[in-house]
Design a protein around this motif. Structure first.
Motif, short mmCIF file in Angstrom:
data_model
loop_
_atom_site.label_atom_id
_atom_site.label_comp_id
_atom_site.label_asym_id
_atom_site.label_seq_id
_atom_site.Cartn_x
_atom_site.Cartn_y
_atom_site.Cartn_z
N TRP A 42 1.04 -1.37 0.48
CA TRP A 42 0.37 -0.02 -0.16
C TRP A 42 0.57 1.16 0.09
CZ3 TRP A 42 -0.27 3.47 4.35
CH2 TRP A 42 -1.80 3.98 3.74
N SER A 43 1.10 1.85 -0.98
CA SER A 43 -0.22 2.78 -1.33
C SER A 43 0.03 2.82 -2.60
CB SER A 43 -0.63 4.12 -0.48
OG SER A 43 -0.46 4.82 -1.09
N LEU A 44 -0.07 2.91 -4.08
CA LEU A 44 0.32 2.75 -5.29
C LEU A 44 -0.97 3.90 -5.43
CD1 LEU A 44 1.39 1.11 -7.57
CD2 LEU A 44 -0.61 0.34 -8.66
N CYS A 45 0.40 4.96 -5.39
CA CYS A 45 0.12 6.18 -5.77
C CYS A 45 1.01 7.08 -5.35
CB CYS A 45 -1.08 7.05 -5.24
SG CYS A 45 -0.37 7.45 -3.47
N ASN A 46 0.96 8.57 -6.15
CA ASN A 46 2.08 9.56 -5.88
C ASN A 46 1.39 10.89 -5.13
OD1 ASN A 46 -0.57 10.73 -7.23
ND2 ASN A 46 1.72 11.85 -9.08
N LYS A 47 1.35 10.20 -4.38
CA LYS A 47 1.07 11.28 -2.81
C LYS A 47 2.15 11.13 -1.79
CE LYS A 47 -2.21 12.06 0.84
NZ LYS A 47 -3.38 11.60 1.35
N ASN A 48 2.17 12.99 -2.14
CA ASN A 48 3.55 13.49 -0.93
C ASN A 48 3.47 13.05 0.17
OD1 ASN A 48 6.14 14.38 -0.44
ND2 ASN A 48 5.03 16.34 -0.17
N SER A 51 4.81 6.65 2.54
CA SER A 51 3.58 4.99 2.16
C SER A 51 3.95 5.26 1.03
CB SER A 51 2.28 4.91 2.43
OG SER A 51 1.82 5.77 2.60
N ALA A 52 3.39 6.13 0.30
CA ALA A 52 3.25 5.93 -1.71
C ALA A 52 4.36 5.66 -2.78
CB ALA A 52 3.31 7.40 -1.80
N LEU A 53 3.96 4.65 -2.67
CA LEU A 53 5.18 3.73 -4.61
C LEU A 53 6.12 4.38 -5.00
CD1 LEU A 53 3.70 0.62 -3.99
CD2 LEU A 53 4.92 1.08 -2.80
N ILE A 54 4.59 5.84 -5.65
CA ILE A 54 5.53 6.04 -7.08
C ILE A 54 6.42 7.96 -6.16
CG2 ILE A 54 4.80 7.19 -9.29
CD1 ILE A 54 3.93 4.37 -8.53
N ASP A 55 7.54 8.24 -6.56
CA ASP A 55 7.93 9.42 -6.48
C ASP A 55 6.50 10.60 -6.89
OD1 ASP A 55 10.93 11.26 -5.59
OD2 ASP A 55 9.30 12.48 -7.32
N PRO A 56 6.38 11.65 -5.69
CA PRO A 56 5.50 12.50 -5.63
C PRO A 56 6.20 14.16 -7.70
CG PRO A 56 6.00 13.20 -4.36
CD PRO A 56 6.92 11.59 -4.83
N SER A 57 6.84 13.05 -8.40
CA SER A 57 6.98 14.23 -8.93
C SER A 57 6.61 13.63 -10.66
CB SER A 57 8.38 14.38 -9.59
OG SER A 57 9.74 13.04 -9.54
N CYS A 58 5.86 12.45 -10.41
CA CYS A 58 5.91 11.67 -11.42
C CYS A 58 4.21 11.11 -12.17
CB CYS A 58 6.19 9.67 -11.32
SG CYS A 58 5.51 9.02 -12.86
N SER A 59 4.07 12.73 -12.42
CA SER A 59 2.15 11.49 -13.34
C SER A 59 1.66 11.40 -13.87
CB SER A 59 1.96 13.35 -13.64
OG SER A 59 2.82 13.10 -14.82
N TYR A 61 0.70 6.75 -16.02
CA TYR A 61 -0.32 6.58 -14.48
C TYR A 61 0.28 4.40 -14.39
CZ TYR A 61 -3.82 9.75 -15.18
OH TYR A 61 -4.50 11.19 -14.92
N SER A 62 1.69 4.50 -15.65
CA SER A 62 1.90 3.48 -15.14
C SER A 62 2.66 3.03 -16.14
CB SER A 62 1.26 2.23 -15.99
OG SER A 62 0.83 2.56 -17.98
N GLY A 63 3.52 1.72 -15.92
CA GLY A 63 5.36 1.89 -17.02
C GLY A 63 6.57 2.37 -15.93
N TRP A 64 6.25 2.55 -14.39
CA TRP A 64 7.25 3.09 -13.44
C TRP A 64 8.45 2.87 -14.03
CZ3 TRP A 64 2.43 1.59 -11.63
CH2 TRP A 64 1.72 1.99 -11.71
#
Length: 84
Positions: A42-48, A51-59, A61-64
């Motif tokens: 948890w959590s597959l998002c870019n929230k700052n 716990s977010a798995l995606i960096d906040p600067s990334c917009s 939706y997939s292929g990270w």
């Protein structure tokens, strides 16, 4: 004989924005591997928040790429790939 599944786990505190706790994460990972327990991160998002798995600067939706993952995202990526 019962199925066990860990849902919504992370390597930070319960509110989702504390520091990454590598010591506790490694202990949980050892337990998960010992008993063959399935889980999802948890959590597959870019929230700052940590716990977010995606960096906040990334917009995207997939292929990270690895560079687009947060510190937590990189840890889980390495764990899934067995790169510890």
């Amino acid at each position: 004989g019962l199925p066990v599944y860990i849902s919504e786990c992370s390597i930070v505190d319960a509110p989702g924005n504390g520091p990454v706790d590598y010591t506790s994460a490694e202990e949980w990972l050892s337990l998960i591997r010992t008993y063959g327990i399935s889980y999802n991160a948890w959590s597959l998002c870019n929230k700052n928040e940590s716990s977010a798995l995606i960096d906040p600067s990334c917009s995207k939706y997939s292929g990270w790429s690895e560079g687009e993952l947060s510190e937590t995202g990189k840890w889980f990526r390495n764990e899934i790939r067995g790169e510890f």
